[in-house]
Design a protein around this motif. Structure first.
Motif, PDB file in Angstrom:
ATOM      1  N   UNK A 592       0.642  -1.327   0.033  1.00 33.23           N
ATOM      2  CA  UNK A 592       0.216   0.016   0.027  1.00 33.23           C
ATOM      3  C   UNK A 592       1.013   1.053   0.161  1.00 33.23           C
ATOM      4  N   UNK A 593       0.986   1.760  -0.549  1.00 32.24           N
ATOM      5  CA  UNK A 593       1.841   3.031  -1.153  1.00 32.24           C
ATOM      6  C   UNK A 593       0.343   4.333  -0.389  1.00 32.24           C
ATOM      7  N   UNK A 594       1.258   5.861  -0.007  1.00 31.77           N
ATOM      8  CA  UNK A 594       0.900   6.859   0.108  1.00 31.77           C
ATOM      9  C   UNK A 594       1.679   8.128  -0.316  1.00 31.77           C
ATOM     10  N   UNK A 595       0.837   8.880   0.260  1.00 30.25           N
ATOM     11  CA  UNK A 595       0.870  10.251  -0.463  1.00 30.25           C
ATOM     12  C   UNK A 595       0.026  11.348   1.286  1.00 30.25           C
ATOM     13  N   UNK A 596       0.905  12.065   2.050  1.00 28.41           N
ATOM     14  CA  UNK A 596       0.654  12.493   2.881  1.00 28.41           C
ATOM     15  C   UNK A 596       0.971  13.763   2.879  1.00 28.41           C
ATOM     16  N   UNK A 597       0.171  14.946   3.480  1.00 31.24           N
ATOM     17  CA  UNK A 597       1.023  16.243   3.443  1.00 31.24           C
ATOM     18  C   UNK A 597      -0.205  16.829   4.901  1.00 31.24           C
ATOM     19  N   UNK A 598       0.722  17.292   5.574  1.00 33.96           N
ATOM     20  CA  UNK A 598       0.288  18.027   6.695  1.00 33.96           C
ATOM     21  C   UNK A 598       0.348  20.081   7.243  1.00 33.96           C
ATOM     22  N   UNK A 599      -0.819  20.187   7.665  1.00 33.80           N
ATOM     23  CA  UNK A 599      -0.064  22.007   7.873  1.00 33.80           C
ATOM     24  C   UNK A 599      -0.839  21.858   9.096  1.00 33.80           C
ATOM     25  N   UNK A 600       0.264  22.697  10.198  1.00 29.24           N
ATOM     26  CA  UNK A 600      -0.644  23.469  11.305  1.00 29.24           C
ATOM     27  C   UNK A 600       0.224  24.595  12.031  1.00 29.24           C
ATOM     28  N   UNK A 601      -0.626  24.869  13.235  1.00 27.98           N
ATOM     29  CA  UNK A 601      -0.289  26.127  14.134  1.00 27.98           C
ATOM     30  C   UNK A 601       0.061  25.848  15.153  1.00 27.98           C
ATOM     31  N   UNK A 602       1.066  25.857  16.193  1.00 30.87           N
ATOM     32  CA  UNK A 602       0.752  26.180  17.729  1.00 30.87           C
ATOM     33  C   UNK A 602       0.943  28.030  18.334  1.00 30.87           C
ATOM     34  N   UNK A 603       0.303  27.735  19.052  1.00 29.99           N
ATOM     35  CA  UNK A 603       0.420  28.601  19.356  1.00 29.99           C
ATOM     36  C   UNK A 603       0.099  29.087  21.089  1.00 29.99           C
ATOM     37  N   UNK A 604       0.537  30.086  21.821  1.00 30.93           N
ATOM     38  CA  UNK A 604       0.703  29.848  23.347  1.00 30.93           C
ATOM     39  C   UNK A 604       0.079  31.416  23.838  1.00 30.93           C
ATOM     40  N   UNK A 605      -0.496  32.003  23.770  1.00 30.29           N
ATOM     41  CA  UNK A 605      -1.062  33.472  23.226  1.00 30.29           C
ATOM     42  C   UNK A 605      -0.767  34.078  24.473  1.00 30.29           C
ATOM     43  N   UNK A 606      -1.049  33.273  25.761  1.00 27.75           N
ATOM     44  CA  UNK A 606      -0.416  33.374  27.524  1.00 27.75           C
ATOM     45  C   UNK A 606      -0.559  33.060  28.075  1.00 27.75           C
ATOM     46  N   UNK A 607       0.228  32.795  28.835  1.00 31.80           N
ATOM     47  CA  UNK A 607       1.266  31.859  29.645  1.00 31.80           C
ATOM     48  C   UNK A 607       0.193  30.906  30.498  1.00 31.80           C
ATOM     49  N   UNK A 608       0.913  29.752  29.726  1.00 29.24           N
ATOM     50  CA  UNK A 608       0.083  28.633  30.547  1.00 29.24           C
ATOM     51  C   UNK A 608      -0.858  28.300  30.224  1.00 29.24           C
ATOM     52  N   UNK A 609      -1.680  28.656  28.469  1.00 27.40           N
ATOM     53  CA  UNK A 609      -2.066  28.242  27.584  1.00 27.40           C
ATOM     54  C   UNK A 609      -1.527  27.236  25.999  1.00 27.40           C
ATOM     55  N   UNK A 610      -1.458  26.703  25.307  1.00 23.05           N
ATOM     56  CA  UNK A 610      -1.068  26.168  24.392  1.00 23.05           C
ATOM     57  C   UNK A 610      -2.215  25.319  23.963  1.00 23.05           C
ATOM     58  N   UNK A 611      -1.778  25.526  22.091  1.00 22.42           N
ATOM     59  CA  UNK A 611      -2.867  25.539  21.445  1.00 22.42           C
ATOM     60  C   UNK A 611      -2.013  24.769  20.072  1.00 22.42           C
ATOM     61  N   UNK A 612      -2.447  23.755  19.461  1.00 21.86           N
ATOM     62  CA  UNK A 612      -2.222  22.843  18.290  1.00 21.86           C
ATOM     63  C   UNK A 612      -3.005  22.444  17.969  1.00 21.86           C
ATOM     64  N   UNK A 613      -3.453  22.964  16.292  1.00 18.36           N
ATOM     65  CA  UNK A 613      -3.963  22.835  15.338  1.00 18.36           C
ATOM     66  C   UNK A 613      -3.756  22.158  13.844  1.00 18.36           C
ATOM     67  N   UNK A 614      -3.257  20.738  13.500  1.00 16.73           N
ATOM     68  CA  UNK A 614      -2.982  20.454  12.362  1.00 16.73           C
ATOM     69  C   UNK A 614      -4.029  19.868  11.417  1.00 16.73           C
ATOM     70  N   UNK A 615      -4.019  19.928  10.032  1.00 18.47           N
ATOM     71  CA  UNK A 615      -4.877  19.563   9.099  1.00 18.47           C
ATOM     72  C   UNK A 615      -3.981  18.862   8.393  1.00 18.47           C
ATOM     73  N   UNK A 616      -4.809  17.245   7.826  1.00 18.53           N
ATOM     74  CA  UNK A 616      -3.755  16.716   7.157  1.00 18.53           C
ATOM     75  C   UNK A 616      -4.478  16.259   5.876  1.00 18.53           C
ATOM     76  N   UNK A 617      -3.983  15.498   4.962  1.00 18.00           N
ATOM     77  CA  UNK A 617      -4.807  14.747   3.989  1.00 18.00           C
ATOM     78  C   UNK A 617      -3.808  13.834   3.496  1.00 18.00           C
ATOM     79  N   UNK A 618      -4.046  12.089   3.421  1.00 19.91           N
ATOM     80  CA  UNK A 618      -3.529  11.336   2.876  1.00 19.91           C
ATOM     81  C   UNK A 618      -3.970  10.280   2.159  1.00 19.91           C
ATOM     82  N   UNK A 619      -3.571   9.993   1.191  1.00 21.12           N
ATOM     83  CA  UNK A 619      -3.885   9.156   0.159  1.00 21.12           C
ATOM     84  C   UNK A 619      -3.321   7.905   0.079  1.00 21.12           C
ATOM     85  N   UNK A 620      -3.513   6.910  -0.211  1.00 21.30           N
ATOM     86  CA  UNK A 620      -3.694   5.681  -0.009  1.00 21.30           C
ATOM     87  C   UNK A 620      -3.874   5.336  -1.541  1.00 21.30           C
TER      88      UNK A 620
END
Length: 832
Positions: A592-620
């Motif tokens: 099984x062969x794959x092609x994948x792509x992902x893109x995301x952001x990490x953000x800590x807008x204030x102290x003690x707050x961490x946010x990560x958002x990642x989009x992905x696409x996987x073709x098999x």
């Protein structure tokens, strides 16, 4: 396997005795101040991990790909999730586990994976070393893909320091299987101290007042011991006894033959909730060690091993006394046969590493792993042998072994840029063997028994073979071997203090139909500010066909009548390279062969707050699955022309279709300090996921003119509709004084089972919220008591729209959170 009552009576004193031993086995390690408590919940984004870039370590926040980290302490707090697989499902929004209510091995080792893909697309590492697969495929209840991933449940949870979950394609770095991600299990490396935990729990009573309720007892223990030169030896043990959980419905229709033309009076007294299935009865013992011995300042020897023994029992559908599968002299009231799965699993790794071999860091290791499972049945019979039939049969034995040797090198190279280039490279050689062995000849013998005069079925032939399972005949046995050679390069460069770029490439050669494969990956991360960064990756990958897909075969025995002639027939699952398979268009399996792509952001807008958002696409491409059964007059003609007129129905694995999976992962955590009221730790996780079939392979030439489809709508729905398209986890943990209180609520999106044929209907099961709570109180600095509940509000999935006359569960087997209600537990934990 012992009965639930007797096993529990033996197990519980042993657990308490071990806990008592821990009380006197070593000095107390006091929690001296809040700093230690704070260390327990250090922000995950600041955790240093080893996955993502080979040869170097980075924090989660600095990684160019999304990584989750779950501590061993958090895993042990998951209540009913006494296995690593289920604990991960409760803590990771992108991790899904199939829930099955039938009577098969899939109830024991259920399929689990990341980002909407099954376990065959996730690579499991232990301390960075490849874990061997199981010897039996773990499937969901709709689509069989035939992968045999590593069994996570055979690794002691008490041995785990943390689990690193890389949610991105990583085949170019780690090899086959790492398409959806990598699970790296890091074992504890303590040289002193330890802990022990005793847990007892059970599920709520079934709402109708019947059913078995999964009484569970678990004992864990770990201890660290010093070795010379600041080395360590860490030993861990998990023992578990779990009774079955059944949620049978009421069967309809008659159970007995009429008496003088009237219903048998026993119809009014027999228990009609006799269907088996549900969660299995399990007795399990897992042990491990992790050790390292420095020889000098630059060279260390290391080793770790795990050993797991699991005995599982699952009952199947009840066989009524008025059917042709029962011999009334043996089972006058019918029987629900039991199937047992006895597994023995181990892995041993030995290696040496150093940091100065002509300027290179190096790691040379060899790993040998094996998984062996023996399948048997009791409370069963072969009706064709009549009243002399045995009631117990050994059915088959499956063994998978894997021997892997690695040489990994890394160093930092000055290439004239601001920062040095991290250069990692390595070689791998892997040998794999898969073997199946048939069981007792009486399990598949055709004794030709006819019901005697005076019996309601007088003169009729009884059924053939042990009840309730396809059988492994001598002609189905296989002994496969293959080897794999691989080389990789992994580069990482901090172009500036804000911009990181990574690249990896890998070549692999298999000695079977997988042939040669090339994979590559590019990744990058850019920090716009210390608080905000973007990251992304693009990669190719592959999964080599599993040896189960290539080699497992099985046979169902039966009869059919054409005109006035009754014929013994076989229903076969065959190897793709078998003569029967070739006659119906089977071909050697490609990766099984794959092609994948992902893109995301990490953000800590204030102290003690961490946010990560990642989009992905996987073709098999060329995804492998078991085709729907091929049968009918046209198939009969092909089989007869090739000398297989005794076979009525055939299935095999094939490169079946291409798919596209796209989704979005969101992970956030916030720590809120409340001064004298302690501290709140908020967590949010979400996964949105959608899979589509982009291409369905054309029928092979042998089938093109027959009007047959190799995949029914139901099986295709196993790709597109079986996994929830959304999963949300919202949790909060409150630590104040001696209290530690956790609350988590998980929403599983709706799932659908697609119907097939003219009578098939679609069944949709709505989204549900499942809430878990745990309350922990520190009696002393080293003794904690806990009570809690998983699914505290006793939520069940929607009921079937189709009535099961056999008395199966009212609830769907595709429910992503199961259909067994609440689980309540208590735990005593001791640190020393």
């Amino acid at each position: 396997m012992q009965s639930g009552a007797s096993s529990a009576s033996l197990f519980t004193p042993a657990a308490l005795a071990l806990t008592g031993l821990c009380l006197v086995s070593g000095p107390v390690a006091a929690q001296e101040d809040d700093d230690k408590a704070h260390a327990k919940t250090e922000p995950v984004m600041q955790t240093v991990v080893s996955v993502g870039n080979r040869g170097t370590q980075r924090t989660v926040a600095e990684s160019a790909v999304p990584i989750d980290v779950i501590s061993g302490q958090e895993l042990l707090k998951q209540g009913a999730s006494t296995s690593l697989r289920d604990a991960l499902a409760q803590t990771l929004p992108s991790f899904n586990v199939a829930k099955v209510t039938g009577g098969a091995y899939s109830n024991v080792a259920r399929s689990a994976g990341l980002r909407g893909l099954g376990g065959g697309y996730v690579l499991v590492l232990v301390n960075g070393k490849r874990r061997h697969g199981g010897s039996v495929a773990s499937e969901n209840s709709v689509l069989s893909e035939g992968w045999n991933p590593a069994d996570l449940d055979l690794i002691p949870i008490s041995a785990i320091d943390r689990v690193e979950v890389l949610r991105d394609g990583a085949a170019a770095q780690y090899g086959s299987d790492a398409i959806a991600g990598v699970i790296n299990i890091i074992l504890k490396s303590n040289s002193s101290g330890g802990s022990a935990s005793t847990m007892a729990g059970r599920r709520s009573h079934y709402h109708s007042g019947v059913g078995s309720n999964g009484e569970t007892y678990q004992q864990t223990f770990d201890i660290g011991l010093p070795l010379p030169n600041d080395g360590f030896f860490n030993f861990a043990l998990d023992a578990k006894k779990q009774d079955s959980t059944k949620r049978s419905g009421v069967a309809t229709g008659s159970f007995y033959y009429p008496v003088n033309g009237q219903p048998d009076p026993r119809e009014n007294t027999i228990d009609k909730r006799t269907y088996g299935g549900g969660l299995p009865e399990i007795e399990q013992l897992n042990v491990s060690y992790n050790a390292e011995l420095p020889l000098n300042d630059s060279i260390s020897l290391y080793s770790f091993s795990t050993v797991g023994q699991q005995d599982a029992l699952v009952s199947i559908a009840y066989r009524r006394p008025n059917g042709n599968t029962i011999i009334n002299e043996l089972y006058p009231d019918g029987v629900a046969p039991d199937f047992t799965f006895d597994s023995f699993d181990y892995q041993s790794v030995f290696g040496a590493r150093g940091d100065d071999l002509a300027g290179w860091g190096w790691d040379l290791s060899t790993s040998y792993g094996s998984n062996r499972q023996k399948q048997s049945t009791k409370n069963n019979l072969n009706p064709s042998l009549g009243p002399d039939s045995p009631r117990h049969f050994d059915l088959q034995t499956n063994t998978f072994t894997q021997w892997t040797t690695n040489l990994d090198l890394n160093r930092k190279l000055d290439i004239g840029t601001r920062n040095p280039l991290n250069f990692a490279t390595g070689l791998e050689y892997r040998f794999e063997q898969y073997r199946t062995e048939s069981g007792d000849a009486d399990s598949y013998a055709n004794g030709g028994y006819r019901y005697p005069q005076g019996h309601p079925r007088a003169g009729q032939l009884s059924a053939i073979g042990a009840l309730g399972n396809y059988l492994l005949l001598p002609e189905d046995e296989v002994n496969l071997r293959r080897s794999n050679s691989a080389a990789y390069v992994d580069l990482g460069l901090d172009v500036t203090d804000k911009w990181f770029v990574g690249a990896a490439g890998r070549f692999e050669h298999y000695t079977d139909s997988s042939g040669n494969t090339w994979t590559g990956k590019l990744s990058t991360r850019y920090a716009f500010t210390p608080e905000l960064a973007a990251r992304g990756a693009i990669s190719t990958g592959f999964v080599a066909p599993s040896m189960v897909q290539q080699g497992y075969a099985k046979t169902g025995l039966g009869r059919r009548t054409v005109g006035n002639e009754t014929q013994d027939i076989m229903i076969k699952r065959v190897q793709p390279n078998s003569a029967i398979g070739r006659a119906l268009g089977a071909e050697d399996l490609d990766p099984v062969k794959s092609e994948s792509i992902s893109a995301g952001l990490t953000w800590s807008p204030v102290q003690n707050l961490n946010i990560a958002l990642d989009a992905y696409l996987i073709d098999l491409q060329d995804r492998i699955a078991l085709i729907s059964p091929l049968s009918g007059p046209a198939v009969d003609k092909i089989l007869a022309a090739n000398g297989f007129s005794h076979v009525q129905q055939v299935q095999y694995y094939a490169n079946a279709f291409d798919t596209r999976t796209k989704g979005l992962d969101l992970v956030a955590d916030y720590t809120q300090h409340l001064d004298r009221y302690g501290r709140l730790r908020w967590n949010l996780g979400a996964n949105w996921n959608k899979a589509t079939i982009t291409d369905l392979k054309a029928n092979p030439g042998q089938l093109q003119s027959l009007g047959l489809s190799r995949f029914e709508r139901t099986e295709l729905g196993g790709v597109t509709d079986l996994v929830p398209k959304s999963k949300y986890i919202v949790g909060v943990n409150w630590q104040v004084s001696d209290w530690d209180i956790g609350l988590r609520s998980t929403r599983y999106g709706k799932v659908k089972r697609l119907g097939s044929g003219t009578s098939g209907i679609d069944e949709t099961f709505s989204a549900k919220w499942i809430t878990d709570v745990d309350v922990n109180y520190a009696l002393t600095d080293n003794i904690t008591v806990s009570v809690g509940a998983d699914n505290v509000f006793n939520v069940y999935p929607d009921k079937h729209q189709i009535i099961d006359v056999s008395g199966g569960s009212y609830y769907s087997s595709i429910s992503p959170f199961g259909s067994y209600g609440a689980f309540y537990y208590g735990r005593l934990n001791i640190d020393f």
